[in-house]
Design a protein around this motif. Sequence first.
Motif, PDB file in Angstrom:
ATOM      1  N   LEU A  54       0.823  -1.201   0.000  1.00 46.38           N
ATOM      2  CA  LEU A  54       0.000   0.000   0.000  1.00 46.38           C
ATOM      3  C   LEU A  54       0.858   1.251   0.000  1.00 46.38           C
ATOM      4  CD1 LEU A  54      -2.597  -1.191   2.643  1.00 46.38           C
ATOM      5  CD2 LEU A  54      -2.989  -0.928   0.201  1.00 46.38           C
ATOM      6  N   ASN A  55       0.307   2.278  -0.586  1.00 43.99           N
ATOM      7  CA  ASN A  55       0.972   3.579  -0.613  1.00 43.99           C
ATOM      8  C   ASN A  55       0.601   4.330   0.658  1.00 43.99           C
ATOM      9  OD1 ASN A  55       2.433   5.731  -1.656  1.00 43.99           O
ATOM     10  ND2 ASN A  55       0.600   6.640  -2.587  1.00 43.99           N
ATOM     11  N   GLY A  56       1.589   4.719   1.469  1.00 47.35           N
ATOM     12  CA  GLY A  56       1.243   5.367   2.735  1.00 47.35           C
ATOM     13  C   GLY A  56       2.378   6.171   3.289  1.00 47.35           C
ATOM     14  N   ASP A  72      -3.253   5.458   1.147  1.00 46.96           N
ATOM     15  CA  ASP A  72      -3.943   5.944  -0.053  1.00 46.96           C
ATOM     16  C   ASP A  72      -4.966   4.888  -0.483  1.00 46.96           C
ATOM     17  OD1 ASP A  72      -4.733   6.963  -2.475  1.00 46.96           O
ATOM     18  OD2 ASP A  72      -2.820   6.576  -3.485  1.00 46.96           O
ATOM     19  N   ASN A  73      -6.266   5.285  -0.574  1.00 45.29           N
ATOM     20  CA  ASN A  73      -7.280   4.321  -1.014  1.00 45.29           C
ATOM     21  C   ASN A  73      -7.552   4.387  -2.508  1.00 45.29           C
ATOM     22  OD1 ASN A  73      -8.973   6.565  -1.432  1.00 45.29           O
ATOM     23  ND2 ASN A  73      -9.901   6.371   0.595  1.00 45.29           N
ATOM     24  N   CYS A  74      -6.887   5.333  -3.201  1.00 46.79           N
ATOM     25  CA  CYS A  74      -7.042   5.474  -4.662  1.00 46.79           C
ATOM     26  C   CYS A  74      -8.497   5.659  -5.078  1.00 46.79           C
ATOM     27  CB  CYS A  74      -6.448   4.274  -5.391  1.00 46.79           C
ATOM     28  SG  CYS A  74      -4.656   4.150  -5.240  1.00 46.79           S
ATOM     29  N   MET A 114       4.536   8.545  -0.065  1.00 46.60           N
ATOM     30  CA  MET A 114       3.475   9.456  -0.505  1.00 46.60           C
ATOM     31  C   MET A 114       4.000  10.865  -0.718  1.00 46.60           C
ATOM     32  SD  MET A 114      -0.186   9.988   1.373  1.00 46.60           S
ATOM     33  CE  MET A 114      -0.447   8.246   1.607  1.00 46.60           C
ATOM     34  N   VAL A 115       4.929  11.308   0.141  1.00 44.17           N
ATOM     35  CA  VAL A 115       5.505  12.649   0.007  1.00 44.17           C
ATOM     36  C   VAL A 115       6.319  12.744  -1.272  1.00 44.17           C
ATOM     37  CG1 VAL A 115       7.050  14.335   1.069  1.00 44.17           C
ATOM     38  CG2 VAL A 115       5.513  12.982   2.493  1.00 44.17           C
TER      39      VAL A 115
END
Length: 877
Positions: free
Chosen positions: A40-42, A116-118, A365-366
């Motif tokens: 996951l993207n976080g 990120d839930n997209c 994410m940044v």
Amino acid sequence: MWLLFQTNLLLLVLLYFYFSYALLSSVFPSSCQLQGEFHLNGVHKTGDVILGGLFPVHFFKSVPDLSFISEPQQPTCHGFYVQGFRLAQIMAFAIDEINKNSELLPNVTLGYSLYDNCAELGIGFRGALSLVNGQEEQIILDHACAGNPLVIGIVGDSSSTRSIAISSVLGLYRVPMVSYFATCSCLTDRQKYPSFFRTIPSDGFQVRAMIQILKHFGWTWAGLLISNDDYGHNAARSLQSELSRSGEGCLAYFEVLPRDKNTDEVRRIVNVMKKSTARVVIVFAYESHILNLMNEVVTQNVTGLQWMASEAWTAAAVLQTPQLMPYLGGTLGIAIRHGEIPGLREFLLKIRPTLHYNNSYGNRMVNQFWEFTFQCRFAPAPPGWLEGGGALCTGQEKLQNVDNEFLDITNLRPEYNVYKAVYALAYSLDDMLRCKPGRGPFSGNSCGALQSLEPWQLVYYLERVNFTTPFGDEVSFDENGDVVPIYDVMNWLWLPDGSTEVQNVGEVKRSTFKGEELILDEDKIFWNFDLKKPPRSVCSESCPPGTHMVRRKAEPKCCFDCIPCSEGKITNKSNSFECTSCPEDFWSNPQRDYCVPKKTEFLSYHEPLGICLAATSLLGTLICAVVLGIFFYHRRTPIIRANNSELSFQLLLSLKLCFLCSLLFIGRPRMWTCQLRHAAFGISFVLCVSCILVKTMVVLAVFKASKPGGGTSLKWFGVMQQRGTVLFLTSIQAAICTTWLVSSSPTPHKNTQYQNDKIVYECAFGSTVGFAVLLGYIGVLAFLSFLIAFLARNLPDSFNEAKLITFSMLIFCAVWVAFVPVYISSPGNYADAVEVFAILASSFGLLITLFGPKCYIIIMRPELNTKKVIMGRGSES
């Protein structure tokens, strides 16, 4: 459909856990094994307590190959969403601010895991499962499945659809979830979503807020347009239900906007809008639906409408164009509460990327934000995550030089809800940690401890949290997990240069005591009309006082006709459903808006008829007095002495009483006049008729006495007998009047039967029988007098008075026989006038016929008033 979807999803999740557990038990009986990673993207930050977050940092996802000839890859996200990233940073800022606050959660450091839930359900669901099972990197490094989850609460999700699905599963474990943007009213069901909370009002309150605006401007006739999805249909049901319950308005039309560019359907909807008399259009839809509609509105040039926007498109920049502002200018809309977050800009400017993805697991994410903002790239970059292109990112780029919405903190709305959600979780945790041992809410009066913290314990405190933000907004949750609702009211201002500004003109909030409360600054509102005033949008104009509403058949309740109140009924309010009858002594004014005292009517001395009758009565009395004087002065003349002067004097006195008693019928009836008038009338006329009857009997007795052997007849009918007869006959009438007065006395009566708008004051008989007996007794005496006089009319005598008596009784009887039907049919005070007229007519008839010829002889022909002439007449006849 939603219930079926949630049920199937829940079964899939449970089956997933079941088969995972069975597989692990068979392979590793004494330990668990991680089956895979979500990638996951976080962004993460460690702490004593971890809060989770789900935010739409990307718009879209790429679906992997699902042929299963190789291990399926996980979906990747693309289309970076700056505002979604800013929402995540708001949460990071709030946690950083709480950690610096020595009064809130002292000696406790908050951390976060933001995913990120997209904007996609599957990815959001993966993020939620990762949060409740511990931080992703710890699971990867330690391969540990035991211990309490570190994430005690989740901020998110933004979508109602995703919130429904995720909270259905998290609710099984009582993990609190605080959404900042999910508005579906269905989420208030605590049986299905026991640990769901939100800091945004539900759609139900948005509908009530719109109704408050409709009510404020008097718009009772509006059209409704909705999108063809759950959002639109739920809003429509809620709006129709609230309008029906409150009775504040009606829908002129209800149309569903097509999802695709169905030109014919859109044209039909615009034609409905053009033909309708409703000037207000309420729209629950997304900007994409409204764009198609507005193209047709511009084509047909449909102006003069007042648009009301739901929260979904109130701030839609794509609609705020010079081409659409002639039509959408002045739009009123509902928006999420605006708030200020001091220090946020400085925090955002401190954001810095990590130069290498290998060492930036918690900062991925940044880096994506940095690549998107400065259109550069970090190397090496994992496939699927690269947002930028061209030159390599140095990490030293200046954010303050970037002109985009990321640093615009002037209009924080969803961001403010995130801020409140984080503080709600923090205050709840603070309340729990301040619990004194032995006084706690849990079993055995125990308290929750940081070392053995369970998410369900936080739910208990979330339900009771109550704090105030720096902006002055109170935050607390009701029994359904909904925050104290408040919305801003927005207005689309069309500036002279053609640009658009969406300005705040008020707010709608729920008050504990006042319910939904609307506060508007009407001086700031821009109206896109020539008069610069709010339009009128009603099916029927308000019914003014004096009229009442009558619904039109087969039309909504807001369509009605205004019917004037009937006579005697009024209404002093607008839009009354029925008229109210006036009190007994009052009547409706011509406008039918208030009651006025009824006009009083009686035979008065101040009206011409009363004056004439009173004057005639006094004239008759005066004539009687003059005749009495003449007779008294000439009492020794033959014509007076020949006709029984004593009875003549008694007759004149009784006639005078008859004339005077008529005055009792004039003037406002009172108790004494009602009791006296008929008694005086009856006794006076009986006295008068008795005198005439005795005179007639005397004439008959004198004739018989003049015959041989008839002297005894006059002897038995001398002066004493005459007086006794008059007295006896009169006393019978007096007895009748006394019995009447004692048994059922006449009384003053307010008669409203003749004319509803007047009060006729009259004397009620009390007993009609009594009046009939009184009148009948007079009639009997009059008939006897007439009969005897008629029999004696041709008797030979020098001056036979029987002829005069016959004629006088004929007049008397004719007057009173005509009186009865006229009196019965005469309305109101005319009945008294008829009775007075009958009294005066009969009195004048007796006076003239009985005393007129004698006075003529006495005054005009004195030569005939001699014994010789009178005797001569007797011999001649």
